[in-house]
Motif scaffolding. Sequence first.
Motif: not given
Length: 222
Positions: A81-89, A176-194
């Motif tokens: 019926r409905h779903a959501s996809l969230g991304v925590a950068l 899709a997302a165009l993600v601007e990175l924080v330079p010179d370090c690890t960048n991650t995206a955590e995904v949540l789906v309901a």
Amino acid sequence: MTGIRLHDVELVPERTLGRPADDAPLRGRLTFGWDLLPVGHAGAPAGWLSYLSATPDREFRHLLMVCSFRPETPESRGVFRHASLGVALSAPERDAQPIARLIDPGERTHPVPGPGTGVSFTVTTGVLDVGVEKPPGSGPAREEWIVRGHGASQPNPQWEFRRVKGLPLVGDHPVAALVELVPDCTNTAEVLVAAELEHRSWGIRRYRARLTPTPHTIVLAE
């Protein structure tokens, strides 16, 4: 879809009062996959290339994600019926956060038929008069959103998916997302789906996706 490997996602029912005793997790109904694409490729959404050319001193990643919803089966009842996809950068090594500068889609729509006409009956001096009655607001098909994005220029973009009249929530839905990175370090995206599924006997049930570390945490840059 090229280059994307879809992972089966287990949907775990949320605990609610009156929940059926046999309300087990759903398997084989939802898959999720992702890919990191070259930020300047020709198939990028409209407007992304001009944005990139205006910010040549920044580093970006084009994060493409796909949720694939499958129809109900005799072994797995309920329709989406409905779903959501969230991304925590995040950039755990820094105080700053990556930002989803642009998202796609902001809104994806589908034409839905408008209300139909009715029939009116009038009896005058024993003669039955049958006429056609057009309800207020009836007319041609209107556009209803089936995917809606939120959180542009934020570190936590989110997309909603829903079924509409004449179009069930099944098949592949890329975002899709165009993600601007924080330079010179690890960048991650955590995904949540309901998701919400509607059962003929149980009504509406809400589920959370149980994601394994492989699709759950996406490394954008190291």
